[in-house]
Each structure stands twice: as structure tokens, then as C-alpha cells.
Design a protein around this motif. Structure first.
Motif, short mmCIF file in Angstrom:
data_model
loop_
_atom_site.label_atom_id
_atom_site.label_comp_id
_atom_site.label_asym_id
_atom_site.label_seq_id
_atom_site.Cartn_x
_atom_site.Cartn_y
_atom_site.Cartn_z
N THR A 178 -1.37 -7.70 6.07
CA THR A 178 -1.79 -8.10 7.50
C THR A 178 -2.68 -6.98 8.02
O THR A 178 -3.73 -7.10 8.61
N VAL A 179 -2.15 -5.77 7.87
CA VAL A 179 -3.14 -4.59 8.19
C VAL A 179 -3.09 -3.83 6.66
O VAL A 179 -2.18 -3.83 5.77
N ASP A 180 -4.41 -2.94 6.70
CA ASP A 180 -4.53 -2.02 5.33
C ASP A 180 -3.98 -0.84 5.49
O ASP A 180 -3.40 -0.28 4.45
N LEU A 181 -3.94 -0.16 6.89
CA LEU A 181 -3.24 0.97 6.96
C LEU A 181 -2.69 1.08 8.29
O LEU A 181 -3.00 0.21 9.08
N ALA A 182 -1.64 2.00 8.41
CA ALA A 182 -1.16 2.34 9.85
C ALA A 182 -0.80 3.71 10.01
O ALA A 182 -0.19 4.48 9.01
N VAL A 183 -1.14 4.17 11.26
CA VAL A 183 -0.68 5.67 11.56
C VAL A 183 0.30 5.51 12.48
O VAL A 183 0.17 4.99 13.64
N THR A 184 1.34 6.45 12.36
CA THR A 184 2.57 6.48 13.14
C THR A 184 3.42 7.57 12.84
O THR A 184 3.45 8.11 11.89
N THR A 185 4.18 7.79 13.71
CA THR A 185 5.23 9.13 13.67
C THR A 185 6.51 8.14 13.20
O THR A 185 7.71 8.98 12.82
N ALA A 186 6.71 7.01 13.39
CA ALA A 186 7.96 6.34 12.55
C ALA A 186 8.05 6.22 11.11
O ALA A 186 7.13 6.54 10.54
N THR A 187 9.36 6.42 10.86
CA THR A 187 9.63 6.23 9.50
C THR A 187 9.79 4.78 9.08
O THR A 187 10.68 4.09 9.73
N ILE A 188 8.80 4.15 8.11
CA ILE A 188 8.83 2.64 7.91
C ILE A 188 9.77 2.24 6.47
O ILE A 188 9.08 3.03 5.53
N LEU A 236 0.26 8.48 7.62
CA LEU A 236 -0.49 7.21 7.15
C LEU A 236 -0.04 6.50 6.30
O LEU A 236 0.31 6.98 5.21
N TYR A 237 0.28 5.30 6.64
CA TYR A 237 0.77 4.48 5.67
C TYR A 237 -0.23 3.36 4.95
O TYR A 237 -1.15 3.22 5.69
N ARG A 238 -0.12 3.02 3.86
CA ARG A 238 -0.98 1.98 3.20
C ARG A 238 -0.22 0.74 2.73
O ARG A 238 0.73 0.70 2.62
N ARG A 239 -0.87 -0.53 2.74
CA ARG A 239 -0.36 -1.61 2.52
C ARG A 239 0.11 -1.58 0.93
O ARG A 239 -0.49 -0.83 0.06
N SER A 240 0.95 -2.31 0.54
CA SER A 240 1.24 -2.44 -0.94
C SER A 240 0.84 -3.51 -1.57
O SER A 240 1.17 -3.87 -3.05
N THR A 241 -0.06 -4.28 -0.87
CA THR A 241 -0.48 -5.83 -1.63
C THR A 241 -1.71 -5.15 -2.57
O THR A 241 -2.21 -4.11 -2.41
N THR A 242 -1.66 -6.14 -3.57
CA THR A 242 -2.68 -5.70 -4.70
C THR A 242 -4.28 -6.02 -4.37
O THR A 242 -5.16 -5.48 -5.55
#
Length: 319
Positions: free
Chosen positions: A141-151, A269-275
Motif C-alpha cells: 500500500t505504501v513503498d516506504l515509511a519513516v517512523t520512530t515506532a518499531t514495526i 526508514l522501512y520499505r515494503r516487502s512486496t516484490t
């Protein structure tokens, strides 16, 4: 096994929808259904069961997905090395999840970096929802996310910044004259903002220090805090220190260190896992990371009236 069946499986698993999977693969929904039927016969398992509008994976589907996903990603990256991704020609839509403060602080640097090399790429900013992020990143749904949370979910991430916290209050607050001790902090009137994604980590540090903070005012937007604090002689807030210091340059505010230990909060910075589109994602991930790491943030744009700031102390605010 037909490789296309594996690609269909990965698309259905990640989107949990035959329609969305078909759109991703640029085929019709009946074609996806037909391919899924063949794969079910190959593996002797239903793989997905309808649950309302979603396709819920079976235990076998959960077990084979990581291997299938990695195989497809490896193949796509190999193909991308032949057909090199050219950001200058890309017209892709990229979606980045940012908090309110992330949008204020990091988005200008992100856009400058992206538009300088990918002028035709479209950027959509999605309001950060920490609870929804595991699903968003796993489904693309999103490509990247910037957060201080642990996902949770084992998503690839990169730590970009380490952020401390501080206490901020009006210059007219009696506590502004000297560093706040633990007793004064505990008895003070607190104001909080729900959109601070580091708030859960702050709450953990407060509990470890034996504090039970019950705010007298609970706001939604962090950007509202400086105006509320500047107008009060009693309120204090605990916020990221660099942001508080930026506010204090134009608002009549004082920043004090925390009276208890709190480890720095990591901005990741998190990235999506989809291919899908792996080369484009690799480039986007590296470019956004570099932009944020090289930026000090633009949190100072949340500013007050400089003239008012100069006048306030003379009105008898600070000892």
C-alpha cells in the motif's frame, strides 16, 4: 512449475485480493483465478480461502510465501540489471508514509532529492498510521515509511537519526528558571500530542522512572504545542529536543533536559516487502535515506512571531 504461477501466488498473497493482484500483473481477474486453480492442484492445497472481501492464506501458503517471494525478487533484480532502472524516465507513483512532523521536517529534503533525479515521478504522502503499517508494507500500500515506532514483521529498515527528548515550556513558567527535577516534573501540568510517534517510548521511560503522567490537555497535532505552551504559565510538554530547540528560536519558550534517563529514539526508514518493481524500490529506498540523513530537518518552520517573543520577557515572564 510454471514461474507465472509463482508470480500470481505472490501477488495474491501480498494483496489478499484477486482483483488487485490482476491489476498489479496487468492481466484479467479470470486469468488470475485460472492460474491460482492450477497452483492449487500443483500443491494440493486451497492456498487461499475467501474471508469477506479478502483472500486469507492457508498455513501452507504462509509457509511457502517467503521462498516464493525471495525467488521472484531475485529474478526481477537479475532482469533489472539487464534493463537498468532509469529514474530520469520513471513516471511511477511512489507512496511514502510520514507523520505530521515527518512531513514538516523531512519532506522538503525528500522532494528535492527525488525531483532532481526523477522529475516525472509522482509522490503521494500517506498520513502515518503505526498500527496499519505492517499491513501497508506487506501489501505494498505504501513503498516506504519513516517512523520512530518499531514495526513488527521483519521488514527491511535503515536507522536514519537518533533523537533525544526534552522538556519545553513558556518563558513565563516558574519552572523555566532552572533545570526541572523529577519531583517538579511529576507535579507539573502536562500537555501531550497523540501524533508524536515516539510517545510510546517516552511513556516506557517515564514508567521506569516511577512516573505516571496524566496530561491535563491532550492534543492531536504536535504543531499546536508551541502556541499552547507559549500562552500558558503552567503547562509543560516533553517532545523531541531538536524540534523544541527550533521552536525556542521564535516562540517565547525554554527547553530543559529530561530529569530521567531515556535512550535516544531511532528514526527509521522501512520499505515494503512486496516484490513488484524491485529496482525502482531499491533506488527510492537509497535516495530517501540519503536525503533524510543529510538533512537536519525543517522543524523551525513551526514558528511564532519574533516581535512578540522579544516583547514577552519584558512583560515580567522570567526570573
Amino acid at each position: 512449475m510454471d514461474l507465472n504461477l509463482v508470480r500470481v501466488f505472490v501477488a495474491v498473497y501480498e494483496t489478499q485480493s484477486l482483483t488487485t493482484a490482476a491489476a498489479r500483473l496487468f492481466v484479467t481477474q479470470p486469468a488470475v483465478s485460472q492460474a491460482l486453480g492450477r497452483l492449487r492442484r500443483e500443491l494440493d492445497d486451497p492456498l487461499f480461502e475467501r474471508d469477506g472481501r479478502s483472500m486469507r492464506p492457508t498455513p501452507l501458503a504462509d509457509s511457502v510465501y517467503p521462498g516464493f517471494r525471495d525467488a521472484i525478487a531475485g529474478i526481477d533484480r537479475t532482469i533489472d540489471e539487464v534493463h537498468t532502472f532509469d529514474p530520469s524516465q520513471s513516471r511511477r507513483i511512489v507512496r511514502i508514509a510520514l507523520s505530521e512532523l515527518g512531513e514538516i521536517g523531512w519532506l522538503p529534503a525528500i522532494l528535492t532529492a527525488l525531483r532532481s533525479r526523477a522529475p516525472h515521478m509522482r509522490v503521494e504522502v500517506v498520513p502515518l498510521d503505526v498500527d496499519a503499517l505492517p499491513e501497508w508494507l506487506s501489501r505494498g500500500t505504501v513503498d516506504l515509511a519513516v517512523t520512530t515506532a518499531t514495526i513488527a514483521g521483519g521488514f527491511e529498515r535503515r536507522v536514519l537519526k537518533s533523537q533525544g527528548y526534552a522538556v519545553v515550556m513558556s518563558e513565563a513558567n516558574p519552572l523555566a528558571a532552572e533545570p526541572v527535577d523529577l519531583r517538579a516534573y511529576a507535579s507539573a501540568q502536562h500537555v501531550t500530542a497523540s501524533e508524536d510517534s515516539g510517545a510510546p517510548l517516552l511513556a516506557i521511560a517515564q514508567r521506569r522512572a516511577g512516573l505516571a503522567v496524566d496530561p491535563v490537555i491532550a492534543l492531536r497535532h504536535v504543531t499546536t504545542l508551541p502556541a499552547v505552551l507559549a500562552a500558558s504559565r503552567d503547562l509543560i510538554a516533553t517532545v523531541p529536543d531538536t524540534i523544541a530547540e527550533g521552536w525556542a528560536t521564535t516562540w517565547p519558550l525554554v527547553v530543559q533536559p529530561l530529569p530521567f534517563d531515556m535512550p535516544p529514539v531511532e528514526v527509521s526508514l522501512y520499505r515494503r516487502s512486496t516484490t513488484q518493481h524491485m529496482a525502482a524500490l531499491d533506488w527510492l529506498y537509497a535516495t530517501v535515506a540519503y536525503a533524510i540523513e543529510g538533512s537536519s530537518g525543517r522543524f523551525f518552520v513551526i514558528h511564532g512571531d519574533a516581535v512578540e517573543r522579544q516583547a514577552r520577557p519584558a512583560a515580567g515572564g522570567r526570573a
